[in-house]
Write a protein that holds these residues in place. Structure first.
Motif, PDB file in Angstrom:
ATOM      1  N   UNK A 171       0.836  -1.204   0.000  1.00 58.66           N
ATOM      2  CA  UNK A 171       0.000   0.000   0.000  1.00 58.66           C
ATOM      3  C   UNK A 171       0.868   1.249   0.000  1.00 58.66           C
ATOM      4  N   UNK A 172       1.967   1.230   0.763  1.00 57.44           N
ATOM      5  CA  UNK A 172       2.856   2.393   0.770  1.00 57.44           C
ATOM      6  C   UNK A 172       3.481   2.603  -0.607  1.00 57.44           C
ATOM      7  N   UNK A 173       3.936   1.523  -1.238  1.00 55.96           N
ATOM      8  CA  UNK A 173       4.558   1.645  -2.560  1.00 55.96           C
ATOM      9  C   UNK A 173       3.553   2.195  -3.570  1.00 55.96           C
ATOM     10  N   UNK A 174       2.341   1.681  -3.538  1.00 59.36           N
ATOM     11  CA  UNK A 174       1.344   2.117  -4.520  1.00 59.36           C
ATOM     12  C   UNK A 174       0.917   3.566  -4.300  1.00 59.36           C
ATOM     13  N   UNK A 175       0.879   3.995  -3.048  1.00 58.14           N
ATOM     14  CA  UNK A 175       0.448   5.366  -2.769  1.00 58.14           C
ATOM     15  C   UNK A 175       1.600   6.365  -2.861  1.00 58.14           C
ATOM     16  N   UNK A 176       2.844   5.885  -2.852  1.00 61.35           N
ATOM     17  CA  UNK A 176       4.027   6.744  -2.972  1.00 61.35           C
ATOM     18  C   UNK A 176       4.990   6.077  -3.961  1.00 61.35           C
ATOM     19  N   UNK A 177       4.623   6.038  -5.248  1.00 62.08           N
ATOM     20  CA  UNK A 177       5.331   5.198  -6.216  1.00 62.08           C
ATOM     21  C   UNK A 177       6.662   5.750  -6.719  1.00 62.08           C
ATOM     22  N   UNK A 178       7.029   6.981  -6.346  1.00 55.97           N
ATOM     23  CA  UNK A 178       8.313   7.514  -6.795  1.00 55.97           C
ATOM     24  C   UNK A 178       9.420   6.897  -5.947  1.00 55.97           C
ATOM     25  N   UNK A 179      10.089   5.887  -6.507  1.00 63.44           N
ATOM     26  CA  UNK A 179      11.128   5.189  -5.773  1.00 63.44           C
ATOM     27  C   UNK A 179      12.509   5.674  -6.159  1.00 63.44           C
ATOM     28  N   UNK A 180      13.460   5.478  -5.252  1.00 64.58           N
ATOM     29  CA  UNK A 180      14.859   5.791  -5.512  1.00 64.58           C
ATOM     30  C   UNK A 180      15.573   4.472  -5.800  1.00 64.58           C
ATOM     31  N   UNK A 181      15.939   4.254  -7.061  1.00 66.35           N
ATOM     32  CA  UNK A 181      16.623   3.034  -7.487  1.00 66.35           C
ATOM     33  C   UNK A 181      18.118   3.197  -7.257  1.00 66.35           C
ATOM     34  N   UNK A 182      18.674   2.374  -6.370  1.00 71.39           N
ATOM     35  CA  UNK A 182      20.088   2.459  -6.007  1.00 71.39           C
ATOM     36  C   UNK A 182      20.820   1.253  -6.597  1.00 71.39           C
ATOM     37  N   UNK A 183      21.886   1.530  -7.336  1.00 76.33           N
ATOM     38  CA  UNK A 183      22.663   0.470  -7.977  1.00 76.33           C
ATOM     39  C   UNK A 183      24.153   0.734  -7.765  1.00 76.33           C
ATOM     40  N   UNK A 184      24.939  -0.335  -7.938  1.00 73.90           N
ATOM     41  CA  UNK A 184      26.396  -0.207  -7.923  1.00 73.90           C
ATOM     42  C   UNK A 184      26.844  -0.207  -9.378  1.00 73.90           C
ATOM     43  N   UNK A 185      27.122   0.977  -9.917  1.00 72.68           N
ATOM     44  CA  UNK A 185      27.526   1.110 -11.311  1.00 72.68           C
ATOM     45  C   UNK A 185      29.029   1.157 -11.487  1.00 72.68           C
ATOM     46  N   UNK A 186      29.485   1.327 -12.711  1.00 76.35           N
ATOM     47  CA  UNK A 186      30.926   1.376 -12.992  1.00 76.35           C
ATOM     48  C   UNK A 186      31.637   2.508 -12.266  1.00 76.35           C
ATOM     49  N   UNK A 187      30.934   3.599 -12.013  1.00 75.08           N
ATOM     50  CA  UNK A 187      31.540   4.748 -11.336  1.00 75.08           C
ATOM     51  C   UNK A 187      31.230   4.766  -9.837  1.00 75.08           C
ATOM     52  N   UNK A 188      30.649   3.691  -9.321  1.00 75.67           N
ATOM     53  CA  UNK A 188      30.277   3.637  -7.907  1.00 75.67           C
ATOM     54  C   UNK A 188      28.772   3.637  -7.734  1.00 75.67           C
ATOM     55  N   UNK A 189      28.320   4.011  -6.556  1.00 73.47           N
ATOM     56  CA  UNK A 189      26.889   4.022  -6.278  1.00 73.47           C
ATOM     57  C   UNK A 189      26.179   5.058  -7.134  1.00 73.47           C
ATOM     58  N   UNK A 190      24.996   4.695  -7.627  1.00 73.70           N
ATOM     59  CA  UNK A 190      24.207   5.583  -8.478  1.00 73.70           C
ATOM     60  C   UNK A 190      22.756   5.485  -8.026  1.00 73.70           C
ATOM     61  N   UNK A 191      22.032   6.598  -8.066  1.00 75.64           N
ATOM     62  CA  UNK A 191      20.628   6.621  -7.648  1.00 75.64           C
ATOM     63  C   UNK A 191      19.805   7.342  -8.701  1.00 75.64           C
ATOM     64  N   UNK A 192      18.681   6.743  -9.068  1.00 79.04           N
ATOM     65  CA  UNK A 192      17.751   7.346 -10.017  1.00 79.04           C
ATOM     66  C   UNK A 192      16.361   7.334  -9.399  1.00 79.04           C
ATOM     67  N   UNK A 193      15.639   8.444  -9.560  1.00 81.29           N
ATOM     68  CA  UNK A 193      14.306   8.600  -8.974  1.00 81.29           C
ATOM     69  C   UNK A 193      13.268   8.348 -10.065  1.00 81.29           C
ATOM     70  N   UNK A 194      12.501   7.259  -9.903  1.00 81.48           N
ATOM     71  CA  UNK A 194      11.606   6.794 -10.961  1.00 81.48           C
ATOM     72  C   UNK A 194      10.253   6.393 -10.374  1.00 81.48           C
ATOM     73  N   UNK A 195       9.159   6.660 -11.082  1.00 87.02           N
ATOM     74  CA  UNK A 195       7.862   6.109 -10.669  1.00 87.02           C
ATOM     75  C   UNK A 195       7.790   4.632 -11.048  1.00 87.02           C
ATOM     76  N   UNK A 196       7.321   3.814 -10.117  1.00 84.19           N
ATOM     77  CA  UNK A 196       7.250   2.370 -10.332  1.00 84.19           C
ATOM     78  C   UNK A 196       5.805   1.893 -10.321  1.00 84.19           C
ATOM     79  N   UNK A 197       5.572   0.855 -11.087  1.00 82.65           N
ATOM     80  CA  UNK A 197       4.283   0.164 -11.107  1.00 82.65           C
ATOM     81  C   UNK A 197       4.479  -1.207 -10.458  1.00 82.65           C
ATOM     82  N   UNK A 198       3.600  -1.552  -9.501  1.00 82.60           N
ATOM     83  CA  UNK A 198       3.674  -2.843  -8.816  1.00 82.60           C
ATOM     84  C   UNK A 198       2.913  -3.883  -9.624  1.00 82.60           C
ATOM     85  N   UNK A 199       3.569  -5.026  -9.864  1.00 81.05           N
ATOM     86  CA  UNK A 199       2.915  -6.138 -10.559  1.00 81.05           C
ATOM     87  C   UNK A 199       3.069  -7.388  -9.700  1.00 81.05           C
TER      88      UNK A 199
END
Length: 218
Positions: free
Chosen positions: A17-45
């Protein structure tokens, strides 16, 4: 994340319920240059067997999708209400002066593995799902006329869809932390909720009131 037993939430329905009502998530990954974060709206399936996926898309110009491979572990952070809590709001402070400032908030961490979906059918589906969900939410007041993908010229829409790439995350674990002063007395919790409302932090104040009402029924 550090999660005190006072605040830990493992009820799947509450976390979704929290994810669906606040769908703008911060996607955190370990990329070639180190930690990277992207702010994206997500759809739950959610599949019939309970497997959870999170769908999103990024700009084709974003190097993220080219730098990361399928199966890479990722973390997505979803945040709901939050607010500063003053020690002066606790009735117990007036008696003992043994209170300090803190911060209340609700968050969900979704852990999983990433898959790049660079195909038009998937991308069109993600955009369609996100659009319908959030246009309908705006239209609940009756004053907003929902926008539809078909409202755009087809050649323009095709160009826009070609400028994005889909992301699919297979979720392996959800962590929830709802920090709502549960480690305080009932009187202190009520006073904090009332003070939040008086300070204009209505979302957090109402959420705390709902939490207190739920605890009183249990």
């Amino acid at each position: 994340m550090y999660n005190s037993p006072h605040f830990a939430v493992d009820d799947r329905a509450q976390l979704l319920e929290l994810i669906r009502s606040h769908p703008l998530g911060c996607l955190v990954v370990q990329g070639p240059q180190g930690l990277d974060a992207n702010h994206l709206p997500f759809e739950v399936r959610e599949s019939e067997d309970g497997q959870l996926q999170l769908w999103a898309h990024v700009a084709r110009a974003n190097p993220l999708w080219q730098q990361l491979g399928d199966g890479m572990p990722v973390l997505i952070v979803f945040r709901a209400e939050e607010g500063y809590i003053s020690p002066n709001w606790y009735p117990s402070k007036q008696a003992t002066h043994q209170q300090v400032p803190t911060w209340n908030y609700r968050v969900v961490h979704a852990h999983g593995t990433l898959r790049i979906r660079d195909d038009e059918k998937f991308v069109r589906g993600v955009v369609g799902l996100l659009t319908r969900r959030h246009e309908l939410r705006l239209g609940q007041s009756g004053e907003h006329q929902p926008w539809k993908m078909s409202d755009a010229p087809q050649d323009y829409l095709q160009k826009m869809l070609g400028a994005i790439v889909g992301l699919e995350v297979d979720v392996s674990r959800l962590e929830g932390k709802f920090k709502l002063s549960q480690n305080k007395s009932a009187a202190d919790q009520k006073a904090v909720a009332d003070s939040l409302l008086a300070a204009g932090l209505t979302d957090m104040g109402r959420r705390m009131q709902e939490q207190q009402a739920s605890e009183s029924r249990d």
